[in-house]
Design a protein around this motif. Structure first.
Motif, mmCIF file in Angstrom:
data_model
loop_
_atom_site.group_PDB
_atom_site.id
_atom_site.type_symbol
_atom_site.label_atom_id
_atom_site.label_comp_id
_atom_site.label_asym_id
_atom_site.label_seq_id
_atom_site.Cartn_x
_atom_site.Cartn_y
_atom_site.Cartn_z
ATOM 1 N N LEU A 1 0.828 -0.831 -0.410
ATOM 2 C CA LEU A 1 0.000 -0.368 0.152
ATOM 3 C C LEU A 1 0.772 1.252 0.034
ATOM 4 O O LEU A 1 2.044 1.276 0.349
ATOM 5 C CB LEU A 1 -0.770 0.252 1.270
ATOM 6 N N THR A 2 -0.115 1.800 -0.561
ATOM 7 C CA THR A 2 1.202 3.559 -0.161
ATOM 8 C C THR A 2 0.324 4.578 0.530
ATOM 9 O O THR A 2 -0.563 3.553 1.709
ATOM 10 C CB THR A 2 0.602 4.465 -1.654
ATOM 11 N N LEU A 3 0.618 5.427 1.250
ATOM 12 C CA LEU A 3 0.612 6.408 2.443
ATOM 13 C C LEU A 3 -0.648 6.513 2.146
ATOM 14 O O LEU A 3 -1.899 6.534 3.464
ATOM 15 C CB LEU A 3 1.313 7.523 2.239
ATOM 16 N N GLY A 4 -1.552 7.055 0.864
ATOM 17 C CA GLY A 4 -2.491 7.660 0.899
ATOM 18 C C GLY A 4 -3.928 6.741 0.950
ATOM 19 O O GLY A 4 -4.759 6.029 1.221
ATOM 20 N N GLN A 5 -2.971 5.115 -0.165
ATOM 21 C CA GLN A 5 -3.743 3.622 -0.194
ATOM 22 C C GLN A 5 -3.936 3.393 1.590
ATOM 23 O O GLN A 5 -5.854 2.826 2.020
ATOM 24 C CB GLN A 5 -3.238 2.939 -0.734
ATOM 25 N N ILE B 1 -7.096 17.317 11.846
ATOM 26 C CA ILE B 1 -6.118 18.109 11.063
ATOM 27 C C ILE B 1 -7.172 18.969 10.050
ATOM 28 O O ILE B 1 -8.660 18.199 10.146
ATOM 29 C CB ILE B 1 -5.453 17.304 9.785
ATOM 30 N N THR B 2 -7.154 19.373 9.260
ATOM 31 C CA THR B 2 -7.958 20.268 7.949
ATOM 32 C C THR B 2 -8.405 18.755 6.810
ATOM 33 O O THR B 2 -7.223 17.867 6.231
ATOM 34 C CB THR B 2 -7.429 21.288 7.236
ATOM 35 N N PRO B 3 -10.024 18.757 6.781
ATOM 36 C CA PRO B 3 -10.005 17.621 5.183
ATOM 37 C C PRO B 3 -9.770 18.347 3.895
ATOM 38 O O PRO B 3 -8.731 16.910 3.390
ATOM 39 C CB PRO B 3 -11.080 18.202 4.946
ATOM 40 N N ARG B 4 -8.308 19.402 3.654
ATOM 41 C CA ARG B 4 -8.196 19.328 2.822
ATOM 42 C C ARG B 4 -6.442 18.374 2.283
ATOM 43 O O ARG B 4 -6.543 17.934 1.636
ATOM 44 C CB ARG B 4 -7.676 20.862 2.780
ATOM 45 N N ILE B 5 -5.641 18.870 3.636
ATOM 46 C CA ILE B 5 -4.433 17.824 4.036
ATOM 47 C C ILE B 5 -4.691 16.306 3.699
ATOM 48 O O ILE B 5 -4.308 15.773 3.003
ATOM 49 C CB ILE B 5 -4.429 17.922 5.552
ATOM 50 N N LEU B 6 -6.491 16.197 4.677
ATOM 51 C CA LEU B 6 -6.294 14.254 4.488
ATOM 52 C C LEU B 6 -6.747 14.263 3.101
ATOM 53 O O LEU B 6 -6.647 12.705 2.213
ATOM 54 C CB LEU B 6 -8.125 14.471 5.582
ATOM 55 N N MET B 7 -8.179 14.734 2.371
ATOM 56 C CA MET B 7 -7.852 15.057 0.894
ATOM 57 C C MET B 7 -6.426 14.172 -0.422
ATOM 58 O O MET B 7 -6.074 13.763 -0.905
ATOM 59 C CB MET B 7 -8.482 15.604 0.439
ATOM 60 N N ALA B 8 -5.538 15.818 0.055
ATOM 61 C CA ALA B 8 -4.341 15.615 -0.674
ATOM 62 C C ALA B 8 -3.461 13.981 -0.411
ATOM 63 O O ALA B 8 -3.052 13.277 -1.665
ATOM 64 C CB ALA B 8 -3.780 16.920 -0.702
ATOM 65 N N ILE B 9 -3.707 13.613 1.433
ATOM 66 C CA ILE B 9 -2.387 12.756 1.088
ATOM 67 C C ILE B 9 -3.551 11.291 0.616
ATOM 68 O O ILE B 9 -2.618 10.555 -0.262
ATOM 69 C CB ILE B 9 -2.556 11.859 2.692
ATOM 70 N N GLU B 10 -4.755 11.158 1.062
ATOM 71 C CA GLU B 10 -5.378 9.983 0.149
ATOM 72 C C GLU B 10 -5.472 10.036 -1.346
ATOM 73 O O GLU B 10 -5.495 8.759 -1.992
ATOM 74 C CB GLU B 10 -6.659 9.882 0.773
ATOM 75 N N ASN B 11 -4.784 11.654 -1.871
ATOM 76 C CA ASN B 11 -4.827 11.222 -3.331
ATOM 77 C C ASN B 11 -3.137 11.260 -3.789
ATOM 78 O O ASN B 11 -2.882 12.107 -4.817
ATOM 79 C CB ASN B 11 -5.663 12.802 -3.878
ATOM 80 N N GLU B 12 -2.959 11.099 -3.217
ATOM 81 C CA GLU B 12 -1.214 10.389 -3.398
ATOM 82 C C GLU B 12 -0.966 12.269 -3.365
ATOM 83 O O GLU B 12 0.575 11.826 -4.750
ATOM 84 C CB GLU B 12 -1.053 9.891 -4.094
#
Length: 87
Positions: A23-27, A50-61
């Motif tokens: 798995l990648t970090l985002g996955q 954390i902000t939802p924007r940060i989480l979204m960016a991480i999940e989207n690699e």
């Protein structure tokens, strides 16, 4: 193989996939969130602080999380960030 059905089985599968380096970090982050059954917004705010924007960016690699954010991501599942010194 039968797919996992409950959170205990999902956590075991997550651990197996992480140990195997599949798995990648985002996955991995997305799977952790889905195991607890929360939206990105709720998981970011209520669990990770954390902000939802940060989480979204991480999940989207696309994110570049700080060590503090990485610790927050791993903490609910008992993971920690560590460093290995290689000779």
């Amino acid at each position: 193989m039968k797919p996992p059905q409950n959170s205990t089985e999902l956590k075991k599968e997550l651990n197996r996939a992480l140990d195997a380096g599949e798995l990648t970090l985002g996955q991995a982050t997305r799977q952790m969130r889905k195991i607890v059954g929360m939206t990105q917004k709720d998981y970011a705010k209520k669990v990770l602080n954390i902000t939802p924007r940060i989480l979204m960016a991480i999940e989207n690699e696309k994110g570049n999380p700080t060590l503090d954010t990485l610790r927050k991501i791993g903490k609910p599942f008992g993971y920690d960030i560590g460093f290995i010194k290689r000779n």
